[in-house]
Design a protein around this motif. Structure first.
Motif, PDB file in Angstrom:
ATOM      1  N   SER A  29       0.849  -1.177   0.000  1.00 57.58           N
ATOM      2  CA  SER A  29       0.000   0.000   0.000  1.00 57.58           C
ATOM      3  C   SER A  29       0.889   1.233   0.000  1.00 57.58           C
ATOM      4  O   SER A  29       1.720   1.397   0.891  1.00 57.58           O
ATOM      5  CB  SER A  29      -0.903  -0.009   1.243  1.00 57.58           C
ATOM      6  OG  SER A  29      -1.693   1.156   1.275  1.00 57.58           O
ATOM      7  N   TRP A  30       0.750   2.091  -1.012  1.00 53.75           N
ATOM      8  CA  TRP A  30       1.538   3.308  -1.131  1.00 53.75           C
ATOM      9  C   TRP A  30       0.622   4.487  -0.888  1.00 53.75           C
ATOM     10  O   TRP A  30      -0.512   4.514  -1.354  1.00 53.75           O
ATOM     11  CB  TRP A  30       2.163   3.407  -2.523  1.00 53.75           C
ATOM     12  CG  TRP A  30       2.956   2.196  -2.904  1.00 53.75           C
ATOM     13  CD1 TRP A  30       2.516   1.154  -3.668  1.00 53.75           C
ATOM     14  CD2 TRP A  30       4.297   1.890  -2.527  1.00 53.75           C
ATOM     15  NE1 TRP A  30       3.511   0.227  -3.790  1.00 53.75           N
ATOM     16  CE2 TRP A  30       4.625   0.645  -3.104  1.00 53.75           C
ATOM     17  CE3 TRP A  30       5.256   2.541  -1.754  1.00 53.75           C
ATOM     18  CZ2 TRP A  30       5.873   0.054  -2.942  1.00 53.75           C
ATOM     19  CZ3 TRP A  30       6.498   1.933  -1.601  1.00 53.75           C
ATOM     20  CH2 TRP A  30       6.790   0.713  -2.185  1.00 53.75           C
ATOM     21  N   VAL A  31       1.097   5.484  -0.152  1.00 48.80           N
ATOM     22  CA  VAL A  31       0.287   6.636   0.222  1.00 48.80           C
ATOM     23  C   VAL A  31       1.065   7.919  -0.056  1.00 48.80           C
ATOM     24  O   VAL A  31       2.243   8.012   0.283  1.00 48.80           O
ATOM     25  CB  VAL A  31      -0.076   6.573   1.731  1.00 48.80           C
ATOM     26  CG1 VAL A  31      -0.874   7.788   2.138  1.00 48.80           C
ATOM     27  CG2 VAL A  31      -0.823   5.306   2.054  1.00 48.80           C
ATOM     28  N   VAL A  32       0.411   8.893  -0.677  1.00 53.96           N
ATOM     29  CA  VAL A  32       0.997  10.220  -0.851  1.00 53.96           C
ATOM     30  C   VAL A  32       0.796  10.970   0.453  1.00 53.96           C
ATOM     31  O   VAL A  32      -0.333  11.176   0.893  1.00 53.96           O
ATOM     32  CB  VAL A  32       0.339  10.986  -2.018  1.00 53.96           C
ATOM     33  CG1 VAL A  32       0.909  12.381  -2.120  1.00 53.96           C
ATOM     34  CG2 VAL A  32       0.509  10.221  -3.321  1.00 53.96           C
ATOM     35  N   LEU A  33       1.901  11.342   1.115  1.00 55.70           N
ATOM     36  CA  LEU A  33       1.808  12.015   2.413  1.00 55.70           C
ATOM     37  C   LEU A  33       1.617  13.517   2.281  1.00 55.70           C
ATOM     38  O   LEU A  33       0.969  14.130   3.116  1.00 55.70           O
ATOM     39  CB  LEU A  33       3.067  11.729   3.239  1.00 55.70           C
ATOM     40  CG  LEU A  33       3.298  10.264   3.590  1.00 55.70           C
ATOM     41  CD1 LEU A  33       4.614  10.102   4.340  1.00 55.70           C
ATOM     42  CD2 LEU A  33       2.147   9.718   4.404  1.00 55.70           C
ATOM     43  N   SER A  34       2.210  14.122   1.268  1.00 56.49           N
ATOM     44  CA  SER A  34       2.076  15.561   1.084  1.00 56.49           C
ATOM     45  C   SER A  34       2.482  15.919  -0.340  1.00 56.49           C
ATOM     46  O   SER A  34       3.039  15.100  -1.055  1.00 56.49           O
ATOM     47  CB  SER A  34       2.944  16.322   2.088  1.00 56.49           C
ATOM     48  OG  SER A  34       4.311  16.066   1.844  1.00 56.49           O
ATOM     49  N   GLY A  35       2.193  17.134  -0.704  1.00 61.38           N
ATOM     50  CA  GLY A  35       2.561  17.619  -2.035  1.00 61.38           C
ATOM     51  C   GLY A  35       1.474  18.494  -2.605  1.00 61.38           C
ATOM     52  O   GLY A  35       0.411  18.645  -2.013  1.00 61.38           O
ATOM     53  N   PRO A  36       1.753  19.045  -3.776  1.00 58.82           N
ATOM     54  CA  PRO A  36       0.751  19.919  -4.404  1.00 58.82           C
ATOM     55  C   PRO A  36      -0.463  19.138  -4.881  1.00 58.82           C
ATOM     56  O   PRO A  36      -0.379  17.947  -5.127  1.00 58.82           O
ATOM     57  CB  PRO A  36       1.512  20.515  -5.589  1.00 58.82           C
ATOM     58  CG  PRO A  36       2.621  19.562  -5.863  1.00 58.82           C
ATOM     59  CD  PRO A  36       2.962  18.917  -4.555  1.00 58.82           C
ATOM     60  N   THR A  37      -1.592  19.808  -4.952  1.00 58.99           N
ATOM     61  CA  THR A  37      -2.793  19.160  -5.461  1.00 58.99           C
ATOM     62  C   THR A  37      -2.580  18.780  -6.919  1.00 58.99           C
ATOM     63  O   THR A  37      -1.798  19.404  -7.627  1.00 58.99           O
ATOM     64  CB  THR A  37      -4.022  20.078  -5.336  1.00 58.99           C
ATOM     65  OG1 THR A  37      -3.766  21.278  -6.064  1.00 58.99           O
ATOM     66  CG2 THR A  37      -4.310  20.413  -3.881  1.00 58.99           C
TER      67      THR A  37
END
Length: 42
Positions: A29-37
């Motif tokens: 399971s991979w999750v985007v933790l932060s970053g631009p929309t």
């Protein structure tokens, strides 16, 4: 965690060093933790 400098077209996610208590990984399971929309996993 390793930050990825943006902009970037694609990245390779490598789970080959992952382990599991019984020795058999059945999924990742991979999750985007932060970053631009507008960026995400697809």
């Amino acid at each position: 965690m390793h930050p990825i400098p943006l902009p970037i077209e694609e990245i390779l996610l490598d789970g080959s060093s992952s382990t599991d208590s019984d020795g058999e990984i059945v999924s990742y399971s991979w999750v985007v933790l932060s970053g631009p929309t507008g960026y995400g996993l697809g």
